[in-house]
Design a protein around this motif. Structure first.
Motif, short mmCIF file in Angstrom:
data_model
loop_
_atom_site.label_atom_id
_atom_site.label_comp_id
_atom_site.label_asym_id
_atom_site.label_seq_id
_atom_site.Cartn_x
_atom_site.Cartn_y
_atom_site.Cartn_z
N ASP A 343 0.83 -1.21 0.00
CA ASP A 343 0.00 0.00 0.00
C ASP A 343 0.87 1.27 0.00
O ASP A 343 0.56 2.25 -0.68
CB ASP A 343 -0.92 0.00 1.22
N GLU A 350 1.59 6.71 -6.97
CA GLU A 350 0.55 7.69 -7.26
C GLU A 350 1.11 9.11 -7.13
O GLU A 350 0.79 9.98 -7.97
CB GLU A 350 -0.62 7.47 -6.29
N VAL A 375 -7.62 -3.46 -5.02
CA VAL A 375 -8.31 -2.51 -4.13
C VAL A 375 -7.89 -1.08 -4.46
O VAL A 375 -8.73 -0.16 -4.53
CB VAL A 375 -8.01 -2.85 -2.65
N TRP A 376 -6.60 -0.85 -4.66
CA TRP A 376 -6.07 0.49 -4.94
C TRP A 376 -6.63 1.05 -6.24
O TRP A 376 -6.98 2.24 -6.32
CB TRP A 376 -4.56 0.39 -4.98
N LYS A 378 -9.49 0.56 -7.70
CA LYS A 378 -10.92 0.88 -7.69
C LYS A 378 -11.18 2.36 -7.43
O LYS A 378 -12.12 2.93 -7.98
CB LYS A 378 -11.63 0.02 -6.64
N SER A 379 -10.37 2.98 -6.61
CA SER A 379 -10.61 4.40 -6.27
C SER A 379 -9.54 5.32 -6.87
O SER A 379 -9.51 6.51 -6.54
CB SER A 379 -10.64 4.57 -4.75
N LEU A 380 -8.70 4.80 -7.75
CA LEU A 380 -7.58 5.60 -8.27
C LEU A 380 -8.06 6.79 -9.09
O LEU A 380 -7.61 7.93 -8.88
CB LEU A 380 -6.67 4.71 -9.13
N GLU A 381 -8.98 6.57 -10.01
CA GLU A 381 -9.40 7.66 -10.89
C GLU A 381 -10.17 8.74 -10.13
O GLU A 381 -10.15 9.91 -10.52
CB GLU A 381 -10.24 7.11 -12.05
N SER A 382 -10.82 8.35 -9.04
CA SER A 382 -11.52 9.36 -8.23
C SER A 382 -10.54 10.33 -7.58
O SER A 382 -10.93 11.42 -7.15
CB SER A 382 -12.38 8.68 -7.16
N ARG A 383 -9.26 9.94 -7.50
CA ARG A 383 -8.24 10.80 -6.93
C ARG A 383 -7.46 11.55 -8.02
O ARG A 383 -6.42 12.17 -7.75
CB ARG A 383 -7.27 9.96 -6.07
#
Length: 400
Positions: A343, A350, A375-376, A378-383
């Motif tokens: 992580d 990132e 898991v990482w 899944k929310s990458l593009e939202s950041r």
């Protein structure tokens, strides 16, 4: 009065007649030895002159009579008098998977299990026709088999087999991007299948040239829209104590020998956009052997990814001289294969993408790595960071 005869009454000079005893032509020890020798001779004769390799095994002869088959009447097949405890019925499907129905003979319960298997063209898995989407114009015959080559019209494998769409590449040009390359695939079918199925298509997969059927696994990866690399085994500093495998490229071999070994590796499967090193810290640092290798890769229309593990690598400089697509990985995501450290590495990757616009991470297909990367992502593009195939990251890195 009874007469008695004794030695005193025996005339002088005369001895009593001795009793006759039965004399054998041999002694008792000699007879025993002769018997044992005879047994040994018989045993050795049986061993040397008996040609039955299954001697001593129980045997049974069964007469099998084939019933005549009539052209106009179906042959009746009588079921066995007793059912087995369980039975399995296999039904192949169009996508190469098989459904096995397990039937419990005692209870009659049924259970369907779906397993991966070779498709209808499994016998031709090594040929181009068995790999969906392989362009025949991008193949050339070598003594080891078919290997990639740039087409006469200028089309190259790097472009032909690149994943993603023009819309994706246009979007990637406007935001930070990250590419993840999972290496070491093709040897373990289970871990390879997990990486193919559990990770999104934008993750690039790198296959070694080893394994019993790498072509089938590569075809499966490409069917799931993953971009594919070939990992080329190269000489590390502690070779041969640390041996990448057969046909490894070596600094002690001439250019012609290394190119022949490279052709063997190139022939193992098809449909890849480029090459990356498998080990090779010594090899990638030696310009004399890397230059012919990079020239051959560029001539065949392939890109090259340096895994970033060798600080003295000359691959970048040589790729620039060949005007071929090139990138260098920024870090190994699972250098410490624990959830916490993975992580942290993904967070660093990132941050690099946010600062520079492009970042590339290498990883293995360990279950913990696949799970944490999934898991990482899944929310990458939202950041504000976009996951892209390696070719997209290479092109963007070159343009910036």
């Amino acid at each position: 009065m009874t007469d008695t005869t004794d030695d005193l009454s025996t005339p002088l000079g005369q001895n009593p007649a001795p009793r006759r005893r039965l004399r054998l032509p041999f002694s008792l020890p000699q007879a025993t030895g002769l018997l044992l020798g005879s047994i040994l001779v018989v045993f050795l004769g049986f061993v040397f002159f008996n040609h039955d390799p299954l001697g001593g095994e129980p045997k049974a002869r069964v007469a099998i009579r084939q019933a005549p088959v009539s052209d106009d009447k179906p042959t009746a097949i009588r079921p066995p008098p007793q059912q087995p405890d369980s039975a399995a019925v296999t039904a192949p499907s169009a996508n190469g998977q098989k459904t096995i129905t397990i039937i419990d003979g005692s209870s009659g319960s049924r259970q369907d299990v779906v397993v991966s298997g070779p498709g209808p063209d499994a016998a031709d898995a090594g040929s181009a026709k068995a790999v969906v989407g392989v362009d025949q114009r991008l193949l050339e015959k070598s003594r080891h088999g078919m290997i990639p080559v740039a087409a006469a019209d200028g089309l190259k494998p790097f472009k032909a087999y690149a994943a993603g769409t023009e819309a994706d590449r246009a979007k990637a040009a406007k935001m930070p991007v990250v590419a993840i390359v999972v290496g070491g695939l093709g040897v373990g079918a289970t871990k390879t299948t997990d990486a193919i199925m559990k990770l999104p298509p934008a993750v690039t997969l790198a296959f070694t040239p080893y394994g019993s059927d790498p072509g089938r696994l590569v075809a499966q990866a490409r069917a799931q829209r993953h971009e594919v690399l070939l990992q080329v085994p190269m000489e590390p500093y502690d070779y041969p104590d640390n041996d990448p495998g057969p046909q490894t490229l070596l600094t002690t071999l001439g250019a012609e020998q290394n190119i022949d070994r490279l052709h063997w590796q190139l022939s193992r499967f098809q449909g890849y956009v480029g090459l990356t090193n498998f080990m090779g810290a010594r090899f990638v640092a030696a310009a004399a052997v890397m230059q012919p290798f990079m020239h051959e890769a560029a001539r065949r229309g392939l890109g090259y990814l340096d895994d970033g593990a060798a600080p003295l690598s000359v691959a970048g400089r040589l790729a620039e001289g060949q005007a071929m697509p090139f990138a260098r990985a920024d870090l190994i995501v699972d250098a410490v294969p624990t959830s916490v450290e993975i992580d942290k590495a993904l967070a660093r990757l990132e941050d690099l993408a946010m600062k520079r616009g492009v970042a590339i991470g290498m990883t293995s297909a360990l279950p913990v790595s696949v799970d944490r990367i999934g898991v990482w992502i899944k929310s990458l593009e939202s950041r504000g960071v976009m996951l892209v195939p390696l070719t997209t990251a290479m092109l963007k890195s070159k343009s910036t």
